[in-house]
Structures are given as structure tokens and as C-alpha cells.
Design a protein around this motif. Structure first.
Motif, mmCIF file in Angstrom:
data_model
loop_
_atom_site.group_PDB
_atom_site.id
_atom_site.type_symbol
_atom_site.label_atom_id
_atom_site.label_comp_id
_atom_site.label_asym_id
_atom_site.label_seq_id
_atom_site.Cartn_x
_atom_site.Cartn_y
_atom_site.Cartn_z
ATOM 1 N N SER A 252 0.825 -1.207 0.000
ATOM 2 C CA SER A 252 0.000 0.000 0.000
ATOM 3 C C SER A 252 0.865 1.265 0.000
ATOM 4 O O SER A 252 1.729 1.448 0.857
ATOM 5 N N LYS A 253 0.617 2.118 -0.994
ATOM 6 C CA LYS A 253 1.340 3.388 -1.061
ATOM 7 C C LYS A 253 0.884 4.337 0.045
ATOM 8 O O LYS A 253 1.573 5.307 0.375
ATOM 9 N N ALA A 254 -0.296 4.030 0.617
ATOM 10 C CA ALA A 254 -0.839 4.906 1.664
ATOM 11 C C ALA A 254 -0.115 4.731 2.997
ATOM 12 O O ALA A 254 -0.282 5.546 3.899
ATOM 13 N N ASN A 255 0.663 3.655 3.104
ATOM 14 C CA ASN A 255 1.370 3.388 4.356
ATOM 15 C C ASN A 255 2.863 3.654 4.157
ATOM 16 O O ASN A 255 3.571 2.835 3.573
ATOM 17 N N PRO A 256 3.374 4.779 4.624
ATOM 18 C CA PRO A 256 4.791 5.113 4.405
ATOM 19 C C PRO A 256 5.745 4.144 5.087
ATOM 20 O O PRO A 256 6.919 4.071 4.700
ATOM 21 N N GLU A 257 5.258 3.380 6.087
ATOM 22 C CA GLU A 257 6.138 2.433 6.768
ATOM 23 C C GLU A 257 6.557 1.283 5.846
ATOM 24 O O GLU A 257 7.524 0.579 6.126
ATOM 25 N N PHE A 258 5.809 1.083 4.761
ATOM 26 C CA PHE A 258 6.120 -0.015 3.849
ATOM 27 C C PHE A 258 7.221 0.337 2.847
ATOM 28 O O PHE A 258 7.733 -0.548 2.158
ATOM 29 N N ALA A 287 6.607 -4.231 5.274
ATOM 30 C CA ALA A 287 5.845 -4.627 4.086
ATOM 31 C C ALA A 287 5.885 -6.141 3.923
ATOM 32 O O ALA A 287 4.886 -6.775 3.554
ATOM 33 N N ILE A 288 7.042 -6.743 4.210
ATOM 34 C CA ILE A 288 7.161 -8.203 4.123
ATOM 35 C C ILE A 288 6.269 -8.865 5.164
ATOM 36 O O ILE A 288 5.561 -9.845 4.888
ATOM 37 N N GLU A 289 6.264 -8.310 6.375
ATOM 38 C CA GLU A 289 5.435 -8.865 7.448
ATOM 39 C C GLU A 289 3.951 -8.739 7.133
ATOM 40 O O GLU A 289 3.134 -9.526 7.621
ATOM 41 N N SER A 290 3.604 -7.770 6.279
ATOM 42 C CA SER A 290 2.203 -7.562 5.928
ATOM 43 C C SER A 290 1.783 -8.363 4.701
ATOM 44 O O SER A 290 0.662 -8.223 4.217
ATOM 45 N N GLY A 291 2.690 -9.183 4.178
ATOM 46 C CA GLY A 291 2.283 -10.058 3.085
ATOM 47 C C GLY A 291 3.109 -9.987 1.821
ATOM 48 O O GLY A 291 3.002 -10.866 0.963
ATOM 49 N N ALA A 292 3.920 -8.937 1.649
ATOM 50 C CA ALA A 292 4.782 -8.877 0.470
ATOM 51 C C ALA A 292 5.821 -9.998 0.556
ATOM 52 O O ALA A 292 6.304 -10.325 1.644
#
Length: 429
Positions: A252-258, A287-292
């Protein structure tokens, strides 16, 4: 502190040949003292294709030649300028790197150009090849022409041909001009020879790949290493039997933490070379922890969606763990399949891959995943795969090294020109 009155501009190059160390400083010289415009026109001149000078030709002159002998703006082109050897030609053709046109020397035989061009011959004070090198640098050409450019009715660039000669350039005496020209021309010869060497190696690789891999529908290559000449024919298979396909995704581009982490995230813009060490964009461990997902070093990447597919099918090998976007597929070789061999095999099969590209929305190219899985290939035993991969990888390394030498020569020439051509400075009166 007040500044003193500034006198005429003068300059000394940072690098000067020994015999000119004690020579006078360079002084601004009207270009009209170095060049004279050839204003005569030739009517209804018959010509052959070899007499027409082009920017892409070996003589290094100008383009727009398609106007010769054809009609434009409702009128037939019946007049031409004759260009002698050593003449300089100016065209107002707007180019990305030269928005005000180009000035080039005709280094070959006499020829003809459209009367849209200005043709100049050198005076006794000038050396034509020196001026060709001087104007070959964007800085010199554009900075010289910019003050005399006028915008036309359609906001296009206009430069009066005679006005081209109205400005000033820095020029030493003719002997020093010739010395500089000879030096740079000699270096151009070395660069050209290195360029031919690189192209010859690339052509050799293309030819070798055609020999080392079987033709479509065949299971035996035309060229085999001695130790495999009596080996069995290659086994027919499908790409889906040789690799595991893995899709990419965009966090998600909306989440700068990624974003802006240390994990390379590959997209089409990164796929311009065989080996990928890094990428322009990066994602974070969050981002990896969120599924990437990442793919391991040695995986192959193939572009499956994008405008690039209309003319090429980029294939890369990653040299470290990387993530990828949804327009890219990863091919993870199964046991018994050597990744570099498969990369070269797919590169050798690009014509067939290109034939599979469909047009998706907005004219974008698309490679169907099921079609990729069903893509037919023939492969040998692992030992022969490794032998072919090692051979082609060695040739690739040689091409890379020679290409780096070519780039170094070009950089050296740019630096040398910066040293040989000074910038004018005002001297206090």
C-alpha cells in the motif's frame, strides 16, 4: 570592495600541449572570421543516394534529407546546397540534446543537402575539424546559439543562417586548433574501434546462442561441446515443469512504513540488464510482514505486463533476495534446472515469447501466465546445462568488461575536452 573595470575576455585552457605553453591566451573571435556561408544554390541537380549527406551517415552531417526530391508545404524541392569536404553544415532540426540544432563537419566526399540548411566553408584562420569538435559539446553549441534563437509563429526555434556567424567563440591560432583536432580525432578512432569490438562480441554471442540451443521443434543443437556430442537428445518439457512461478505485489502506497526500506522492489524500469543487484525502489521489512514476498537470489524474473513487451521481453537474474511488483513474475528453477542456463535459453527464445504477447487495456503488452507455463522448451542433463551456462556467462563477463572500457574512454574524452577548451573570463582593466 569595489570591482575594477573589466577588460576584454581571454582564456587559457587548463591543459595545453607543450609547444603552446608560451603562446598567447585564447581570445574571443567572431565566428564570421572562421567561417564563410556558401549561399549559392543548385537548381534541378540530379543526385544519387550516395551523394545525400545524413546525420546518421558515415560523413556525420545533418538529417531532414527526406525532404530532398520530395514535396513539402505544397512545393517541390528543386534546389540543393552542394557541400564540399571540410565544410560545416548547420541544421535547425530540434533534437533532445541539441534543441537549437547541430553543426557538423562533412568528413567525407562532396555531397548535397537541402537549402533548409546553412553550409559554411572555413577561412584561412580556421581548422574545420577543430570547429566540429568544439561544437560537438552541447555546452558550446547550445550556449553559443541560444542568444540568437528566435521563436517562430508556431513557437518553434528559429535561427537565421547568417546570424549563426554573428557570435564569438574562443579559438587559438590554427596550429593549436589542428593539434587539438588531431588529438580528439585520434581518440575518436580508439572509441570507435572499442565500440566495434563490443558489437562484435555481442554478435558472436548471438550467433553462438543460435548454435548452442536447438531450433524450435528440435531436440539437438547444431553445436555441442565435445564431451556431450554422444549424449542423448535434449528432453522436451514445459516451462511450468521446470520452474515455480511466483507473482509480485505492490504494498500500500498509503502506508509510508512499507516504503524506503532496504529490500529491493523490482518493477519494469529496473529490468534493463541480465543481472539485478539492486532496484530503484525499496520496501521495508514491515511490508514483508504484511504479506509482500521476496524471491531468493538466483531466481529469474520476466516482465508479464507493460509497454516494454511490445518490443522486448525483459528477463533478469536476481543476485540477492528481492521483492517484485505485480507486472513481474519470478521463475524459481526446480531441482535439475540450472538458473543461468534457463535464463540464456529463454533469451534465445525471445522471438517465440514476443509472439505470445497480447495487447491489454490502453495498448499495454501482456504475457498470459498459463501460456508461460505451457511454453515448450528442450533441455539437456544438468552437466550440459552447466557447461553451456558457464560458456555464455564467461562471454557475458567479457562483454561487460569491454563495455566498461568503452564507457571509460567516452568519459575520458569528455574530461579531456573540458581541459582542452577553456571558458572565457574577463580580466581587470
Amino acid at each position: 570592495m569595489s570591482m575594477g573595470k573589466q577588460g576584454p575576455k581571454t582564456a587559457v585552457p587548463r591543459l595545453r600541449f607543450p609547444e603552446f605553453h608560451e603562446a598567447d591566451s585564447w581570445k574571443p573571435t567572431k565566428l564570421s572570421e572562421l567561417l564563410r556561408e556558401r549561399k549559392q544554390r543548385n537548381r534541378d541537380l540530379k543526385f544519387g543516394t550516395g551523394e545525400v549527406l545524413s546525420v546518421s551517415g558515415e560523413h556525420g552531417c545533418v538529417n531532414q534529407i527526406e525532404l530532398l526530391g520530395r514535396s513539402y508545404a505544397g512545393a517541390s524541392v528543386k534546389e540543393y546546397h552542394v557541400v564540399e569536404t571540410g565544410d560545416l553544415v548547420y541544421t535547425k532540426s530540434p533534437l533532445k540534446k541539441n534543441p537549437y540544432g547541430i553543426i557538423k563537419e562533412n568528413k567525407g566526399e562532396p555531397g548535397i543537402v537541402s537549402t533548409l540548411y546553412a553550409v559554411y566553408h572555413v577561412t584561412e584562420s580556421a581548422h574545420s575539424t577543430y570547429l566540429d569538435h568544439f561544437f560537438s559539446r552541447d555546452f558550446h553549441l547550445n550556449s553559443y546559439l541560444q542568444p540568437i534563437v528566435r521563436k517562430g509563429a508556431k513557437n518553434d526555434m528559429k535561427v537565421n543562417n547568417s546570424a549563426v556567424l554573428s557570435g564569438e567563440v574562443l579559438a587559438p591560432n590554427k596550429l593549436e586548433q589542428k593539434k587539438i583536432a588531431d588529438c580528439l580525432t585520434s581518440l575518436d578512432g580508439v572509441i570507435a574501434a572499442q565500440g566495434r569490438k563490443v558489437e562484435a562480441l555481442k554478435a558472436h554471442k548471438r550467433g553462438l546462442m543460435q548454435q548452442l540451443f536447438p531450433r524450435e521443434g528440435e531436440t539437438r543443437p547444431r553445436l555441442r561441446f565435445p564431451e556431450f556430442r554422444n549424449a542423448p537428445e535434449w528432453s522436451e518439457s514445459r516451462l511450468g515443469q521446470l520452474v515455480e512461478l511466483q507473482s509480485g505485489a505492490t504494498p500500500s502506497k498509503a502506508n509510508p512504513e512499507f516504503w524506503n526500506g532496504n529490500i529491493p522492489w523490482v518493477s519494469a524500469k529496473d529490468m534493463k540488464q541480465l543481472f539485478l543487484e539492486d532496484s530503484e525502489d525499496h520496501i521495508s521489512s514491515a511490508a514483508i510482514e504484511s504479506g509482500a514476498k521476496t524471491v531468493p537470489s538466483g531466481s529469474l524474473l520476466i516482465l508479464t505486463r507493460g509497454m516494454t513487451l511490445l518490443k522486448d521481453v525483459p528477463i533478469c537474474v536476481v543476485r540477492r533476495d528481492m521483492a517484485l511488483n505485480q507486472d513481474v513474475k519470478a521463475l524459481r528453477p526446480k531441482n535439475g534446472v540450472e538458473s543461468m542456463f534457463l535464463a540464456f535459453l529463454l533469451i534465445a527464445s525471445k522471438e517465440r515469447l514476443l509472439a505470445m504477447v497480447d495487447i491489454a487495456g490502453h495498448g499495454t503488452g501482456k504475457l498470459d501466465t498459463d501460456g508461460l507455463r505451457d511454453f515448450g522448451l528442450a533441455i539437456p542433463k544438468p552437466e550440459e546445462q552447466q557447461r553451456i551456462a558457464d560458456c555464455l556467462a564467461s562471454l557475458d563477463n567479457q562483454i561487460t568488461a569491454e563495455t566498461a572500457r568503452l564507457a571509460a574512454l567516452k568519459t575520458h574524452k569528455q574530461g579531456l575536452m573540458q581541459q582542452l577548451f577553456p571558458v572565457a573570463e574577463s580580466v581587470a582593466a
